[in-house]
Design an enzyme around this catalytic site. Structure first.
Site, PDB file in Angstrom:
ATOM      1  N   HIS A  65       0.871  -1.182   0.000  1.00 58.23           N
ATOM      2  CA  HIS A  65       0.000   0.000   0.000  1.00 58.23           C
ATOM      3  C   HIS A  65       0.901   1.222   0.000  1.00 58.23           C
ATOM      4  CE1 HIS A  65      -3.805   2.161   0.760  1.00 58.23           C
ATOM      5  NE2 HIS A  65      -2.993   3.045   1.335  1.00 58.23           N
ATOM      6  N   CYS A  66       0.832   2.002  -1.070  1.00 59.69           N
ATOM      7  CA  CYS A  66       1.719   3.153  -1.229  1.00 59.69           C
ATOM      8  C   CYS A  66       1.007   4.417  -0.754  1.00 59.69           C
ATOM      9  CB  CYS A  66       2.131   3.304  -2.696  1.00 59.69           C
ATOM     10  SG  CYS A  66       3.240   4.704  -2.976  1.00 59.69           S
ATOM     11  N   PRO A  67       1.543   5.124   0.243  1.00 53.50           N
ATOM     12  CA  PRO A  67       0.891   6.359   0.702  1.00 53.50           C
ATOM     13  C   PRO A  67       0.975   7.485  -0.309  1.00 53.50           C
ATOM     14  CG  PRO A  67       2.996   6.055   1.820  1.00 53.50           C
ATOM     15  CD  PRO A  67       2.751   4.804   1.035  1.00 53.50           C
ATOM     16  N   GLY A  82      -1.920   6.803  -2.429  1.00 52.86           N
ATOM     17  CA  GLY A  82      -3.145   6.591  -1.674  1.00 52.86           C
ATOM     18  C   GLY A  82      -3.914   5.379  -2.120  1.00 52.86           C
ATOM     19  N   ASN A  83      -3.209   4.348  -2.540  1.00 52.01           N
ATOM     20  CA  ASN A  83      -3.867   3.178  -3.103  1.00 52.01           C
ATOM     21  C   ASN A  83      -2.957   1.972  -2.954  1.00 52.01           C
ATOM     22  OD1 ASN A  83      -5.775   1.641  -4.361  1.00 52.01           O
ATOM     23  ND2 ASN A  83      -5.527   2.554  -6.397  1.00 52.01           N
TER      24      ASN A  83
END
Length: 253
Positions: free
Chosen positions: A153-155, A158-159
């Protein structure tokens, strides 16, 4: 009026989802600033019209590809587990009501193809999604679902990066390197020119004046404090100290 636990969880989840887009907003603000700095501020210093048009066209091509891949990585929904991996209500009730949960999962898993197992050799099962996890799938606590072929999950997008948007994420990283590298390459002559003529910069001259003022204040402070401390007064000039000048005067006469 009391708030139920489900409503509290729903509010917390919505706040969590909104906070996920703070890094995304920061990235778009950084892109807007870089656009102004490169096109408006830097472009005004390019006096060759042909070179300015060429750099501007190439810059906008990279910018469009960068924004497209970034938007696709953000707004492409994570791929969930296929429908036939989910347990029916009857199968889930049988698994919860009996002590033979492993056997129930084993019988259910016959309709799907999975190779990954837990450390005990059982079929991987998600209690929250009520499904058998496909290979390389994991449950994301931020997206609240099992994501097919989940990477992480990549901040910054945001996905979740997984099966549905892995290509766009790789393109986003590629165009990020090309975009920033192109800007840095174009700014090398300007930075070199500024470094060569930094002595003519008013800001640099102002720093030198401030630094010289500090030195003069320190010298005046030393001259003022030396008699109080019983130390020979030091004159900060080419002639040397007064004690040395007095010795030279006596020696000459």
């Amino acid at each position: 009026m009391s708030i139920s636990q489900d409503e509290t969880k729903g509010c917390a989840y919505r706040c969590q989802r909104c906070s996920m887009f703070i890094p995304v907003i920061f990235v778009f603000a950084l892109i807007a600033w870089s656009y102004y700095a490169f096109i408006v501020a830097y472009g005004a210093n390019i006096h060759n019209l042909g070179l300015r048009i060429f750099i501007s066209i190439l810059y906008h091509i990279l910018l469009v590809m960068f924004l497209w891949s970034y938007a696709m990585a953000i707004f492409t929904a994570p791929a969930p587990s296929p429908k036939h991996f989910y347990l029916t209500e009857e199968e889930h009730a049988n698994m919860r009501s009996s002590d033979r949960g492993r056997e129930v999962l084993a019988s259910v898993s016959q309709r799907v193809t999975v190779y990954e197992r837990t450390t005990t050799g059982a079929v991987r099962y998600c209690e929250l999604c009520r499904c058998i996890k496909p290979d390389r799938s994991h449950h994301c606590s931020m997206c609240m679902q099992c994501v097919l072929k989940m990477d992480h999950h990549c901040p910054w997008v945001g996905n979740c990066v997984g099966f549905s948007n892995y290509k766009y994420f790789v393109l986003f990283l590629t165009y990020t390197v090309l975009y920033t590298g192109f800007i840095a390459l174009c700014c090398i002559p300007y930075i070199t020119n500024v470094w060569k003529h930094r002595s003519d910069d008013p800001w640099v001259r102002r720093r030198k004046e401030v630094r010289s003022g500090w030195v003069r204040e320190f010298q005046a402070s030393v001259r003022h404090q030396s008699p109080t401390l019983g130390l020979p007064c030091v004159e900060w000039n080419r002639r040397g100290t007064p004690l040395r000048d007095a010795s030279l005067h006596q020696h000459r006469h």
